[in-house]
Design an enzyme around this catalytic site. Structure first.
Site, PDB file in Angstrom:
ATOM      1  CG  ASP A 226     -44.719  -3.512 -33.721  1.00 21.40           C
ATOM      2  OD1 ASP A 226     -45.606  -3.583 -33.120  1.00 21.40           O
ATOM      3  OD2 ASP A 226     -44.588  -2.821 -34.830  1.00 21.40           O
ATOM      4  CE  LYS A 230     -47.512  -4.125 -36.173  1.00 20.35           C
ATOM      5  NZ  LYS A 230     -46.805  -2.949 -36.547  1.00 20.35           N
ATOM      6  N   GLY A 345     -51.155   4.762 -36.440  1.00 23.69           N
ATOM      7  CA  GLY A 345     -51.963   5.886 -36.124  1.00 23.69           C
ATOM      8  C   GLY A 345     -53.159   5.732 -35.366  1.00 23.69           C
TER       9      GLY A 345
HETATM   10  P1  NHO Z   1     -51.360   4.332 -25.500  1.00 24.33           P
HETATM   11  O1  NHO Z   1     -51.004   5.506 -26.194  1.00 24.33           O
HETATM   12  O2  NHO Z   1     -50.086   4.108 -24.650  1.00 24.33           O
HETATM   13  O3  NHO Z   1     -52.484   4.203 -24.501  1.00 24.33           O
HETATM   14  C1  NHO Z   1     -52.585   2.979 -23.704  1.00 24.33           C
HETATM   15  C2  NHO Z   1     -53.780   3.128 -23.101  1.00 24.33           C
HETATM   16  O4  NHO Z   1     -54.004   1.941 -22.070  1.00 24.33           O
HETATM   17  C3  NHO Z   1     -53.556   4.221 -21.661  1.00 24.33           C
HETATM   18  O5  NHO Z   1     -54.841   4.898 -21.791  1.00 24.33           O
HETATM   19  C4  NHO Z   1     -53.233   3.542 -20.475  1.00 24.33           C
HETATM   20  O6  NHO Z   1     -53.632   4.291 -19.587  1.00 24.33           O
HETATM   21  C5  NHO Z   1     -54.161   2.359 -20.873  1.00 24.33           C
HETATM   22  N1  NHO Z   1     -53.551   0.874 -19.934  1.00 24.33           N
HETATM   23  C6  NHO Z   1     -52.526   0.443 -20.055  1.00 24.33           C
HETATM   24  N2  NHO Z   1     -52.617  -0.655 -18.927  1.00 24.33           N
HETATM   25  C7  NHO Z   1     -53.864  -0.575 -18.498  1.00 24.33           C
HETATM   26  C8  NHO Z   1     -54.292  -1.461 -17.575  1.00 24.33           C
HETATM   27  N3  NHO Z   1     -53.726  -2.660 -17.038  1.00 24.33           N
HETATM   28  N4  NHO Z   1     -55.780  -1.118 -17.416  1.00 24.33           N
HETATM   29  C9  NHO Z   1     -56.423  -0.080 -17.723  1.00 24.33           C
HETATM   30  N5  NHO Z   1     -55.894   0.758 -18.772  1.00 24.33           N
HETATM   31  C10 NHO Z   1     -54.649   0.426 -19.118  1.00 24.33           C
HETATM   32  O7  NHO Z   1     -51.077   3.208 -26.539  1.00 24.33           O
HETATM   33  P2  NHO Z   1     -51.699   3.252 -27.846  1.00 24.33           P
HETATM   34  O8  NHO Z   1     -50.752   3.995 -28.912  1.00 24.33           O
HETATM   35  O9  NHO Z   1     -53.199   3.709 -27.853  1.00 24.33           O
HETATM   36  O10 NHO Z   1     -51.771   1.691 -28.328  1.00 24.33           O
HETATM   37  C11 NHO Z   1     -52.911   0.912 -27.670  1.00 24.33           C
HETATM   38  C12 NHO Z   1     -52.705  -0.653 -28.205  1.00 24.33           C
HETATM   39  O11 NHO Z   1     -52.875  -0.490 -29.472  1.00 24.33           O
HETATM   40  C13 NHO Z   1     -51.641  -1.121 -28.068  1.00 24.33           C
HETATM   41  O12 NHO Z   1     -51.537  -2.635 -27.803  1.00 24.33           O
HETATM   42  C14 NHO Z   1     -50.632  -0.920 -29.266  1.00 24.33           C
HETATM   43  O13 NHO Z   1     -49.536  -2.168 -29.523  1.00 24.33           O
HETATM   44  C15 NHO Z   1     -51.750  -1.075 -30.292  1.00 24.33           C
HETATM   45  N6  NHO Z   1     -51.796  -0.586 -31.501  1.00 24.33           N
HETATM   46  C16 NHO Z   1     -51.241   0.596 -31.855  1.00 24.33           C
HETATM   47  C17 NHO Z   1     -51.260   1.189 -32.923  1.00 24.33           C
HETATM   48  C18 NHO Z   1     -50.685   2.725 -33.011  1.00 24.33           C
HETATM   49  O14 NHO Z   1     -50.613   3.097 -34.151  1.00 24.33           O
HETATM   50  N7  NHO Z   1     -50.768   3.364 -31.931  1.00 24.33           N
HETATM   51  C19 NHO Z   1     -50.828   0.089 -34.081  1.00 24.33           C
HETATM   52  C20 NHO Z   1     -51.472  -0.922 -33.731  1.00 24.33           C
HETATM   53  C21 NHO Z   1     -51.834  -1.400 -32.660  1.00 24.33           C
HETATM   54  O15 NHO Z   1     -51.250   0.176 -36.283  1.00 24.33           O
HETATM   55  C22 NHO Z   1     -50.339   0.623 -35.047  1.00 24.33           C
HETATM   56  C23 NHO Z   1     -49.129   0.171 -35.229  1.00 24.33           C
HETATM   57  O16 NHO Z   1     -48.806  -1.071 -35.427  1.00 24.33           O
HETATM   58  C24 NHO Z   1     -48.126   1.090 -34.958  1.00 24.33           C
HETATM   59  C25 NHO Z   1     -46.742   0.201 -34.780  1.00 24.33           C
HETATM   60  N8  NHO Z   1     -45.861   0.993 -33.726  1.00 24.33           N
HETATM   61  C26 NHO Z   1     -45.818   0.722 -35.991  1.00 24.33           C
HETATM   62  O17 NHO Z   1     -46.431   0.073 -37.181  1.00 24.33           O
HETATM   63  O18 NHO Z   1     -44.916   1.411 -36.160  1.00 24.33           O
END
Ligand code: NHO
Length: 364
Positions: A226, A230, A345
């Protein structure tokens, strides 16, 4: 003189942790910002989609309930692109998934005149070929289609926009260094705190998982990928030619013996002594251990892994799951331009995505 769009259509793909927060924030924005009028014309999760052939809007206030009640099997990506490219207004797709297939389709979305905003790191940290295809499909300034991905690094913090400003205004960025993972930040801040306490490594990992800070399989955080993704994004934006997130040294904290094993968390305590040794040695030098990424632009080198820091160093003093990212540049001289804040988050990540939408709305 170009006329401003009166209406912009939004398609949201993915409504999990980030996507559901985004839909809530979008509903508030649509109310507070009368022009251009925003309408949600497509909403999907992995196994369900909602849209109307005549592009009638999905009510934003209860969009997720509507999807739950009336959603049907999602169309293929090429059918989604076809549907959206025929919409009567400009369309912005919000990719809130971590899907590789959707990321690889960005060039096709852009060629269909559809802008993209996303926190998904896959497209920008994948092959250099995909990166080039995406950015060569972006339209002219003020016209679009556009691509924005602020939240792919540092959640909602202005990391990518700051780096772009530094580069575009002619500053010379020499080094970028920081704690890029909210999960790793939380783990090391509790495992190797400044006050010298801290439990076992496996207990820290288990606690982080219980609190929902890790990926469902914590190995996806511990393998360093991850952070490497970045760094790949920032390195490329700063002008480095990085082939992929595995083309430079990345330290994985997943013991090799446990890489493919199903009892990962149960067996992790067997390997606590390795991390204990690291913490003890750092402590003897009066330092603490942190998991950092760094880009040395002069030497064209990137690396990800554990490093030791003086207790007075800003990286040592982080709390919770904060990120900190420092830009060393010619203009900023000895003291880097440093940005610190919540790095993970749903709400803060969605805020970065919504901020990208606002940037597009200002231009079309
Ligand atoms: P989820 O909760 O698994 O949600 C994914 C959604 O996408 C679900 O609704 C799923 O059904 C849908 N989905 C998957 N494949 C699909 C497809 N083919 N067609 C339609 N729908 C589909 O994931 P998140 O947490 O909501 O994350 C979503 C995106 O944001 C990911 O790419 C993740 O990498 C990115 N993101 C999340 C975070 C976070 O905090 N949750 C962050 C950045 C980017 O700033 C955060 C971060 O870097 C966290 C990191 N783990 C850290 O620093 O520790």
């Amino acid at each position: 003189m170009s006329t401003r769009a009166e209406k912009v259509s939004i398609a949201v793909i993915g409504a999990g942790g980030v996507g559901s927060c985004f839909v809530t924030q979008l509903a508030s924005l649509a109310k507070s910002r009368p022009s251009p009028k925003l309408s949600l014309i497509y909403l999907a999760i992995i196994d369900r989609a909602l849209y109307h052939q005549d592009y009638a809007p999905i009510p934003l206030d209860n969009a997720l309930e509507e999807l739950d009640n009336f959603g049907f099997e999602p169309p293929s990506i090429s059918d989604i692109i076809h549907f959206l490219s025929k919409a009567p207004h400009k369309v912005v797709v919000v990719d809130n998934t971590s899907s590789q297939a959707i990321a690889e389709s960005y060039p096709a979305f852009l060629k269909g005149g559809i802008s993209i905003i996303t926190p998904n790191k896959k497209a920008f940290s994948g092959s250099k070929e995909l990166w080039d295809q995406i950015f060569s499909s972006v339209g002219p300034q003020g016209q679009g289609p556009f691509v924005y991905h602020e939240s792919s690094v540092g959640a909602g913090m202005p990391i990518i926009s700051t780096l772009n400003d530094l580069v575009e205004t002619g500053d010379r960025v020499t080094r970028i260094e920081g704690v890029f993972s909210g999960t790793m930040s939380f783990l090391f801040n509790s495992f190797s705190p400044i006050n010298g306490e801290g439990g076992s490594w496996s207990a820290s990992v288990m606690r982080a998982k219980q609190l929902g800070y890790t990926e469902p399989d914590p190995r996806d955080d511990l393998n360093g990928l991850d952070v490497a993704r970045k760094l790949t994004i920032l390195g490329r934006l700063a002008g480095m030619s990085i082939e992929s997130p595995t083309s430079f040294p990345v330290q994985s904290l997943v013991p090799q013996e446990l890489s493919g094993c199903s009892e990962f968390l149960d067996r992790l305590p067997e390997f606590d002594d390795r991390m204990d040794k690291e913490r003890q040695e750092a402590s003897k030098a009066n330092k603490v251990v942190r998991f950092v990424g760094s880009l040395d632009l002069a030497a064209q080198k990137a690396k990800v892994g554990m490093e030791w820091f003086e207790k007075s160093h800003p990286i040592a003093g982080l709390e919770g799951s904060d990120n900190i990212i420092s830009f060393y540049t010619e203009r900023y001289g000895r003291l880097p331009l440093t940005i610190r804040g919540a790095g993970a988050g749903g709400d803060v990540t969605a805020m970065g995505v919504l901020g990208d939408l606002i940037k597009i709305l200002r231009q079309i």
